[in-house]
Write a protein that holds these residues in place. Structure first.
Motif, short mmCIF file in Angstrom:
data_model
loop_
_atom_site.label_atom_id
_atom_site.label_comp_id
_atom_site.label_asym_id
_atom_site.label_seq_id
_atom_site.Cartn_x
_atom_site.Cartn_y
_atom_site.Cartn_z
N LEU A 5 26.42 105.73 89.75
CA LEU A 5 26.19 105.14 91.06
C LEU A 5 25.52 106.14 92.00
N GLU A 6 25.92 107.40 91.92
CA GLU A 6 25.30 108.43 92.76
C GLU A 6 23.86 108.68 92.34
N VAL A 7 23.59 108.64 91.04
CA VAL A 7 22.21 108.78 90.56
C VAL A 7 21.36 107.62 91.10
N LEU A 8 21.90 106.43 91.02
CA LEU A 8 21.18 105.27 91.55
C LEU A 8 20.98 105.39 93.06
N GLY A 9 22.01 105.87 93.76
CA GLY A 9 21.88 106.03 95.20
C GLY A 9 20.73 106.95 95.57
N ARG A 10 20.59 108.03 94.83
CA ARG A 10 19.47 108.94 95.10
C ARG A 10 18.13 108.27 94.80
N PHE B 256 17.42 105.07 94.71
CA PHE B 256 17.16 104.00 95.67
C PHE B 256 16.70 104.56 97.02
N SER B 257 17.33 105.67 97.44
CA SER B 257 16.96 106.24 98.74
C SER B 257 15.53 106.77 98.73
N GLU B 258 15.03 107.13 97.55
CA GLU B 258 13.68 107.66 97.43
C GLU B 258 12.62 106.57 97.31
N PRO C 101 16.42 97.39 92.75
CA PRO C 101 16.50 96.19 91.92
C PRO C 101 17.67 95.30 92.30
N LYS C 102 17.66 94.09 91.77
CA LYS C 102 18.86 93.27 91.82
C LYS C 102 19.90 93.89 90.87
N LEU C 103 21.16 93.77 91.27
CA LEU C 103 22.22 94.51 90.60
C LEU C 103 23.31 93.58 90.09
N ILE C 104 23.67 93.77 88.81
CA ILE C 104 24.89 93.21 88.25
C ILE C 104 25.91 94.34 88.25
N VAL C 105 27.04 94.14 88.91
CA VAL C 105 28.02 95.21 89.11
C VAL C 105 29.39 94.73 88.65
N LYS C 106 30.05 95.54 87.84
CA LYS C 106 31.42 95.23 87.44
C LYS C 106 32.35 95.31 88.65
N ILE C 107 33.11 94.25 88.86
CA ILE C 107 34.09 94.25 89.95
C ILE C 107 35.39 93.63 89.44
N ALA D 206 28.85 101.50 98.04
CA ALA D 206 28.63 102.59 99.00
C ALA D 206 27.80 103.72 98.43
N PRO D 207 28.07 104.22 97.20
CA PRO D 207 27.24 105.32 96.68
C PRO D 207 25.79 104.95 96.47
N MET D 208 25.52 103.66 96.29
CA MET D 208 24.14 103.23 96.05
C MET D 208 23.39 102.95 97.34
N GLY D 209 24.10 102.89 98.46
CA GLY D 209 23.43 102.62 99.72
C GLY D 209 22.93 101.20 99.85
N VAL D 210 23.64 100.25 99.22
CA VAL D 210 23.28 98.84 99.35
C VAL D 210 24.44 98.13 100.04
N ASP D 211 24.18 96.92 100.56
CA ASP D 211 25.19 96.24 101.36
C ASP D 211 25.78 95.01 100.68
N HIS D 212 25.37 94.74 99.44
CA HIS D 212 25.92 93.59 98.74
C HIS D 212 25.73 93.76 97.24
#
Length: 308
Positions: free
Chosen positions: A57-62, A64-66, A72-78, A95-101
């Motif tokens: 998630l932190e790798v993706l956050g970096r 995405f911020s760049e 991308p659209k995200l499928i996330v385990k919840i 939160a680590p990805m910097g997305v809101d949904h």
């Protein structure tokens, strides 16, 4: 989910979904992992991720911020067992990805939520509330052999209709993690499927012949049976064989394959890209299906949870 097959077409992920498991593998440098994330982002495919995958998630956050233009659209385990816990888990992931949904929440259900899903209980009100708020745009349900009964009961009764868009489980030539009963019911009801673990972790000959390549004995045993079918199929490449197997079933909307290697990403994109994916020959599919029905009854549904 109690809808005719034609309605499943409304759920339309990219046919290849980039799996991010390996982005959390610290054996590879951070720069390598961020770089491959960018390459997958630029291709336009959907991503599949989870807090369970190390620091993915932190790798993706970096990444995405760049490049916010290519998030991308995200499928996330919840998961979890009540609305407050579920909200907390969603926040922990986004939160680590910097997305809101979450575009698609992969529901990993246990405890009270699993029972309510099976019986048509209050969990569906919680899922609708999250969707109405926009925190999760849609839902798919994770399936394992030892959880298939929950989905059989929900699908047969129509409890998830209008809430759940697909079932997601391992589907490759060596693994089909929906029970025979659920697999048959999915086809009867026309429910959509997302196939996970595209190539089962390694080429079939490696799983068969290289000590330790099959991380559990049952996979090596299955590779012994699948390798001759692969060899007779006329398909030279294992990745192509696996992608074409998944898409031999019209209800499969996408296959999720994880990699940190550019060559493997390129192969997935080439095989499951913009053009039509040709099913495997019918005889090949029938032979694999025969094996998988036997494995499901004799091994999969009898396995203790998380031992496969």
């Amino acid at each position: 989910m109690n809808a005719p097959a034609s309605k499943s077409s409304a759920f339309s992920p990219s046919r290849y979904v980039y799996g991010t498991t390996r982005l959390g593998d610290s054996k590879f440098s951070l720069e390598e992992r961020v770089s491959i994330a960018h390459k997958a982002m630029s291709s336009g495919v959907w991503f599949h991720t989870s807090r369970q995958y190390g620091d993915a998630l932190e790798v993706l956050g970096r990444a995405f911020s760049e490049d916010r233009a290519h998030v991308p659209k995200l499928i996330v385990k919840i998961g979890n067992n009540d609305l407050a816990e579920l909200r907390s888990n969603i926040r922990e992931n986004i939160a680590p990805m910097g997305v809101d949904h979450v575009d698609v929440g992969q529901l990993c259900l246990g405890g009270r939520y699993a029972e309510e899903f099976r019986t048509g209980g209050r969990c569906f009100d919680d899922f609708r509330r999250l969707r109405d708020e926009g925190l999760v745009r849609s839902f798919v349900v994770e399936v394992f052999p030892w959880t298939s009964r929950m989905s059989v009961d929900a699908l047969r009764a129509g409890h998830a209709e209008g809430v759940v868009d697909a079932f997601i489980f391992y589907l490759n030539p060596l693994q089909r993690f929906a029970s025979n009963e659920l697999w048959d019911l999915i086809h009867e009801k026309g429910a959509a499927v997302i196939a996970m673990r595209t190539v089962c972790g390694a080429p079939v000959h490696r799983l068969r012949d290289v000590p330790g390549a099959a991380w559990l004995p049952y996979l090596q045993e299955r590779a012994v049976e699948v390798a001759p079918i692969f060899e007779r199929s006329g398909v030279a490449d294992w990745a192509e064989f696996c992608v074409r197997y998944a898409f031999s079933f019209p209800l499969v909307k996408a296959t999720v394959g994880s990699t940190v290697h550019q060559a493997h990403l390129d192969a997935f994109l080439r095989i499951a890209g913009a053009g039509a994916v040709h099913p495997l020959p019918r005889e090949t599919v029938e032979q694999l299906q025969e094996l998988q029905r036997r494995w499901s009854d004799q091994v999969d549904v009898r396995a203790k949870p998380w031992t496969m």
